[in-house]
Write a protein that holds these residues in place. Structure first.
Motif, PDB file in Angstrom:
ATOM      1  N   GLN A   2      -6.380  -2.674  13.347  1.00 49.98           N
ATOM      2  CA  GLN A   2      -6.079  -2.625  12.031  1.00 49.98           C
ATOM      3  C   GLN A   2      -5.956  -1.152  11.563  1.00 49.98           C
ATOM      4  N   LYS A  14      -2.394   0.152  12.385  1.00 48.74           N
ATOM      5  CA  LYS A  14      -1.379  -0.646  11.334  1.00 48.74           C
ATOM      6  C   LYS A  14      -1.614   0.228  10.036  1.00 48.74           C
ATOM      7  N   SER A  15      -2.726   0.406   9.335  1.00 49.31           N
ATOM      8  CA  SER A  15      -3.004   0.796   8.074  1.00 49.31           C
ATOM      9  C   SER A  15      -2.762   2.315   8.004  1.00 49.31           C
ATOM     10  N   GLU A  66       1.102   2.710   7.806  1.00 47.11           N
ATOM     11  CA  GLU A  66       1.518   2.454   6.241  1.00 47.11           C
ATOM     12  C   GLU A  66       1.038   3.627   5.482  1.00 47.11           C
ATOM     13  N   THR A  67       0.009   4.175   5.674  1.00 47.58           N
ATOM     14  CA  THR A  67      -0.546   5.142   4.628  1.00 47.58           C
ATOM     15  C   THR A  67       0.264   6.472   4.974  1.00 47.58           C
ATOM     16  N   TRP A  73      -6.234   5.611   3.169  1.00 47.45           N
ATOM     17  CA  TRP A  73      -6.278   4.820   4.477  1.00 47.45           C
ATOM     18  C   TRP A  73      -7.383   3.769   4.652  1.00 47.45           C
ATOM     19  N   THR A 115      -8.758   2.140   2.241  1.00 45.11           N
ATOM     20  CA  THR A 115      -8.383   0.999   1.211  1.00 45.11           C
ATOM     21  C   THR A 115      -7.236   0.304   1.794  1.00 45.11           C
ATOM     22  N   ALA A 116      -6.190   0.728   2.442  1.00 43.49           N
ATOM     23  CA  ALA A 116      -5.107   0.308   3.174  1.00 43.49           C
ATOM     24  C   ALA A 116      -5.686  -0.731   4.287  1.00 43.49           C
ATOM     25  N   CYS A 117      -6.544  -0.219   4.883  1.00 46.66           N
ATOM     26  CA  CYS A 117      -7.019  -1.051   6.297  1.00 46.66           C
ATOM     27  C   CYS A 117      -8.060  -2.148   5.648  1.00 46.66           C
ATOM     28  N   LYS A 118      -8.588  -2.059   4.325  1.00 51.20           N
ATOM     29  CA  LYS A 118      -9.564  -3.074   3.942  1.00 51.20           C
ATOM     30  C   LYS A 118      -8.746  -4.027   3.182  1.00 51.20           C
ATOM     31  N   GLY A 178      -5.176  -3.535   1.870  1.00 47.76           N
ATOM     32  CA  GLY A 178      -3.505  -3.671   2.002  1.00 47.76           C
ATOM     33  C   GLY A 178      -3.117  -2.496   1.146  1.00 47.76           C
ATOM     34  N   ILE A 179      -2.157  -2.063   1.880  1.00 42.37           N
ATOM     35  CA  ILE A 179      -1.351  -0.756   1.295  1.00 42.37           C
ATOM     36  C   ILE A 179      -0.926  -0.765  -0.167  1.00 42.37           C
TER      37      ILE A 179
END
Length: 432
Positions: A60, A63-64, A67-68, A169, A171-174, A176-177
């Motif tokens: 996770q 992946k995040s 995206e970040t 980062w 926030t995106a992991c928990k 979503g982006i």
């Protein structure tokens, strides 16, 4: 306890950075920071009893992170010194997985051995001119709990930028982006174009110096007592701030240590970083990322033995910061800020080179969102820096927000004298 590296990967932004964003000029403010100057930070997450294993957590995170990096695209680039640009061509950031054969609780409660171990929980660049601008190390403890070490080059990011990136980062992991609320701006170079005449020497470290790092904790109760002592000698009814009294008592103690070694009071300069966002008369977006900070300088002239009381140092710190904030509020152009920064640079460089004036570097992330980085398994249980081999003081909030932790990096013999000072013993709980 030891740290075993399991794997090393390079994480690419997804989707790729658009072509028109791939060459980003650095600002002249960025140029004041040496390319080899990295900022290592560690976030500690005790086990919360959930069933998610660390392999899934790491997936996770990767992946995040990918995206970040599409939003913080310069951090995935490479700095090209000859052209003063960031090549934002998705050269990637480094992501390391590591196993720690011990318990996180041991590390948080331990002594000198664990202090040294802590330095291995954040990655350190071996060839900084060729390595990624951001290095991340995901540390898994065998009895639960993890630590995330992040190392970012100062040439491209100040403290505001680093914490904006880490919290985005998280926030995106928990969540979503698409749940990241505040996107960064990377346009500081349009306000402060790079200049060919700038040079910034690295701090000089003696060949035989061993720099050790120790933590000194000023609790909320201790700070209240310090404020009372300081206020008794301060003119008027002004209430000293937490930052002022902690800085003052450390500066006073360092001055006494220097007198003990030299046999006389020595003049000194103390520097504190000032975040310039919202503090100038220029229309700079508050979400600007990169380096947008300056230094407030405070001076001790060593001309009067009587001026070494705590309130004297509190006044010096207060006046230095107040003057700098007032000066910055008048800045309305690139040239005005450049002249101000150049003057500071000349003064601090002279202090380094001539050695006739002691120079104390203070870095503070107090009141910054260091305990907001929730990747999906709770907020950090603790946060720390690392020993960078440079004498300095790193100030952070205690987790309850009332106290301040001072991470002091100092030459070994001076550290022995510092920690035995009556003021330090009276007002701190010396942590691991």
């Amino acid at each position: 306890m030891n740290v075993q590296i399991l794997s090393t990967k390079l994480i690419t932004p997804s989707p790729p950075t658009p072509h028109h964003l791939q060459n980003l000029k650095v600002s002249w403010i960025d140029q004041f920071y040496p390319p080899r100057n990295f900022v290592p930070l560690i976030f500690y997450y005790p086990s919360n009893g959930d069933d998610q294993n660390n392999v899934e957590r790491s997936k996770q995170l990767q992946k995040s992170l990918s995206e970040t990096l599409t939003i913080f695209y310069p951090l995935a680039g490479r700095y090209i010194d000859d052209n003063l640009i960031l090549d934002c061509n998705d050269k990637r950031v480094e992501y390391v997985e590591a196993q720690v054969n011990g318990c996180l609780s041991q590390l948080l409660e331990g002594g000198e051995l664990e202090t040294e171990l802590r330095n291995h929980l954040a990655p350190h660049p071996v060839q900084p001119y060729h390595r990624p601008l951001v290095l991340i190390q995901f540390n898994m403890f065998e009895s639960g709990g993890v630590a995330i070490g992040v190392c970012v080059t100062h040439r491209v990011a100040d403290a505001y930028t680093i914490f904006a990136f880490i919290n985005a980062w998280a926030t995106a992991c928990k969540l979503g982006i698409d749940k990241i609320e505040h996107t960064p701006s990377f346009q500081l170079s349009s306000f402060f174009p790079s200049r060919e005449t700038i040079s910034c020497p690295n701090p000089v470290i003696g060949d035989n110096q061993k720099i050790v790092m120790k933590r000194f904790v000023f609790t909320g109760a201790a700070l209240s007592k310090l404020k009372a002592v300081a206020r008794a000698g301060v003119n008027g009814s002004r209430q000293p701030t937490r930052l002022e009294v902690v800085t003052a008592v450390i500066w006073k103690t360092l001055t006494m240590v220097a007198r003990g070694n030299d046999g006389r009071l020595r003049p000194s300069i103390l520097s504190h970083p000032i975040n310039l966002r919202g503090k100038t008369a220029m229309p700079i977006p508050n979400n600007s990322c990169g380096n947008f900070a300056t230094l407030a300088l405070s001076h001790f002239t060593a001309d009067k033995e009587s001026k070494v009381q705590l309130h004297d140092f509190v006044d010096r710190v207060h006046n230095g910061i107040k003057k700098k904030v007032a000066d910055c509020a008048k800045v309305s152009s690139d040239d005005e800020l450049f002249r101000m920064a150049t003057k500071i640079g000349m003064e601090t460089t002279e202090a380094f080179i001539k050695g006739k004036v002691d120079f104390y570097i203070f870095k503070s992330v107090c009141r910054m969102p260091i305990y907001e980085a929730n990747f999906g398994w709770g907020k950090p249980g603790w946060f720390s820096g690392c020993n960078t081999g440079v004498e300095m003081v790193f100030l952070i909030d205690t987790k309850d927000g009332d106290g301040i932790e001072a991470w002091l990096s100092l030459e070994e013999n001076r550290m022995i004298l510092f920690q035995e000072n009556p003021d330090i013993k009276a007002f701190t709980g010396q942590g691991p």
